[in-house]
Design a protein around this motif. Structure first.
Motif, PDB file in Angstrom:
ATOM      1  N   GLY A   1       0.833  -1.203   0.000  1.00 45.11           N
ATOM      2  CA  GLY A   1       0.000   0.000   0.000  1.00 45.11           C
ATOM      3  C   GLY A   1       0.862   1.245   0.000  1.00 45.11           C
TER       4      GLY A   1
ATOM      5  N   ARG B   1      -0.853   4.528  -9.328  1.00 43.50           N
ATOM      6  CA  ARG B   1      -0.639   3.187  -8.755  1.00 43.50           C
ATOM      7  C   ARG B   1      -1.931   2.413  -8.526  1.00 43.50           C
ATOM      8  NH1 ARG B   1       4.074   4.548  -4.296  1.00 43.50           N
ATOM      9  NH2 ARG B   1       5.694   5.099  -5.816  1.00 43.50           N
TER      10      ARG B   1
ATOM     11  N   ASP C   1      12.091  -2.040   3.129  1.00 41.34           N
ATOM     12  CA  ASP C   1      12.968  -0.856   3.191  1.00 41.34           C
ATOM     13  C   ASP C   1      14.109  -1.076   4.180  1.00 41.34           C
ATOM     14  OD1 ASP C   1      11.543   0.589   1.335  1.00 41.34           O
ATOM     15  OD2 ASP C   1      10.456   1.788   2.808  1.00 41.34           O
TER      16      ASP C   1
ATOM     17  N   GLY D   1       6.035   1.442  -0.415  1.00 43.00           N
ATOM     18  CA  GLY D   1       4.785   1.805  -1.094  1.00 43.00           C
ATOM     19  C   GLY D   1       4.799   1.691  -2.606  1.00 43.00           C
ATOM     20  N   GLY D   2       5.990   1.695  -3.212  1.00 44.32           N
ATOM     21  CA  GLY D   2       6.041   1.641  -4.668  1.00 44.32           C
ATOM     22  C   GLY D   2       6.454   0.285  -5.204  1.00 44.32           C
TER      23      GLY D   2
HETATM   24  C1  S3P Z   1       8.254   4.499  -1.686  1.00 44.33           C
HETATM   25  C2  S3P Z   1       7.827   4.183  -0.407  1.00 44.33           C
HETATM   26  C3  S3P Z   1       8.740   4.093   0.737  1.00 44.33           C
HETATM   27  C4  S3P Z   1      10.138   3.701   0.258  1.00 44.33           C
HETATM   28  C5  S3P Z   1      10.620   4.632  -0.802  1.00 44.33           C
HETATM   29  C6  S3P Z   1       9.700   4.658  -2.018  1.00 44.33           C
HETATM   30  C7  S3P Z   1       7.265   4.611  -2.769  1.00 44.33           C
HETATM   31  O1  S3P Z   1       8.280   3.127   1.679  1.00 44.33           O
HETATM   32  O2  S3P Z   1      10.147   2.386  -0.219  1.00 44.33           O
HETATM   33  O3  S3P Z   1      10.716   5.923  -0.236  1.00 44.33           O
HETATM   34  O4  S3P Z   1       7.658   4.604  -3.956  1.00 44.33           O
HETATM   35  O5  S3P Z   1       6.039   4.690  -2.469  1.00 44.33           O
HETATM   36  P1  S3P Z   1       7.027   3.376   2.678  1.00 44.33           P
HETATM   37  O6  S3P Z   1       5.784   3.028   1.914  1.00 44.33           O
HETATM   38  O7  S3P Z   1       7.274   2.413   3.794  1.00 44.33           O
HETATM   39  O8  S3P Z   1       7.076   4.787   3.120  1.00 44.33           O
END
Ligand code: S3P
Length: 181
Positions: free
Chosen positions: A14, A143, A39, A85-86
């Motif tokens: 998410g 997304r 992460d 999140g990505g």
């Molecule tokens: C990202 C979310 C971050 C981290 C990076 C990229 C994204 O994690 O992986 O900054 O692309 O949505 P969190 O969802 O734990 O903040």
């Protein structure tokens, strides 16, 4: 989905700020399971922070690290796993995660995401300032197709962590029930 044993991984995906880490930590504690975060694993393996990785090597490099994490560094079962999140933006990732465990997609409104993330400077893809919410909305829209098909959808706005943990636990048990009949 389906066909998972009760020891299957529970995987949370998410957008940033939807509560993956807080909820994951709570469930892991309730179940006495290890809590893992993609992460954190990437930071440990590279000895760099996420902002440093983005600044030095760019987003594409970070996505390759996420792929390596899913392919090689995550356990096959027994853990509660929170993801960046990505992570679903990498091709084939949704299917890989669905094979690795029961996937829950956490959801929150742009306003909630903004409130939860505005004071945290460690997310290189978020904007600060006036266009922050518009930027969150744009990224969410990009997304959305990936989030929509990745797994079981759970709204987190205004719901206490303990209530979310019991809802997700109940669904996980249902999904992994070995139907002896
Ligand atoms: C990202 C979310 C971050 C981290 C990076 C990229 C994204 O994690 O992986 O900054 O692309 O949505 P969190 O969802 O734990 O903040």
């Amino acid at each position: 989905m389906g066909g998972f044993s009760p020891n299957a991984n529970l995987i949370l995906v998410g957008f940033m700020g939807v509560g993956k880490s807080s909820l994951g930590r709570q469930i892991a504690e309730n179940w006495s399971r290890p809590f893992l975060d993609t992460d954190k694993i990437i930071q440990e393996k590279t000895s760099c922070t996420i902002p440093e990785i983005f600044a030095r090597h760019g987003e594409a490099f970070f996505r390759r690290l996420e792929q390596k994490c899913v392919d090689e560094w995550l356990p096959k079962e027994g853990a509660v796993i929170s993801t960046g999140g990505g992570i679903l933006t990498s091709p084939g990732m949704t299917e890989k995660l669905q094979q690795l465990g029961v996937v829950f997609v956490l959801r929150a409104s742009p306003q909630t995401i903004y409130e939860r993330t505005k004071n945290c400077g460690s997310r290189p893809l978020l904007h600060t300032g006036e266009d922050a919410i518009a930027h969150i909305k744009k990224m969410l829209a990009e997304r959305e197709p990936a989030y929509a098909k990745a797994g079981i959808q759970i709204r987190t706005d205004f719901r206490p962590i303990c209530e979310l943990a019991s809802t997700v636990s109940r669904i996980f048990c249902r999904e992994t029930a070995t139907n002896g009949a």
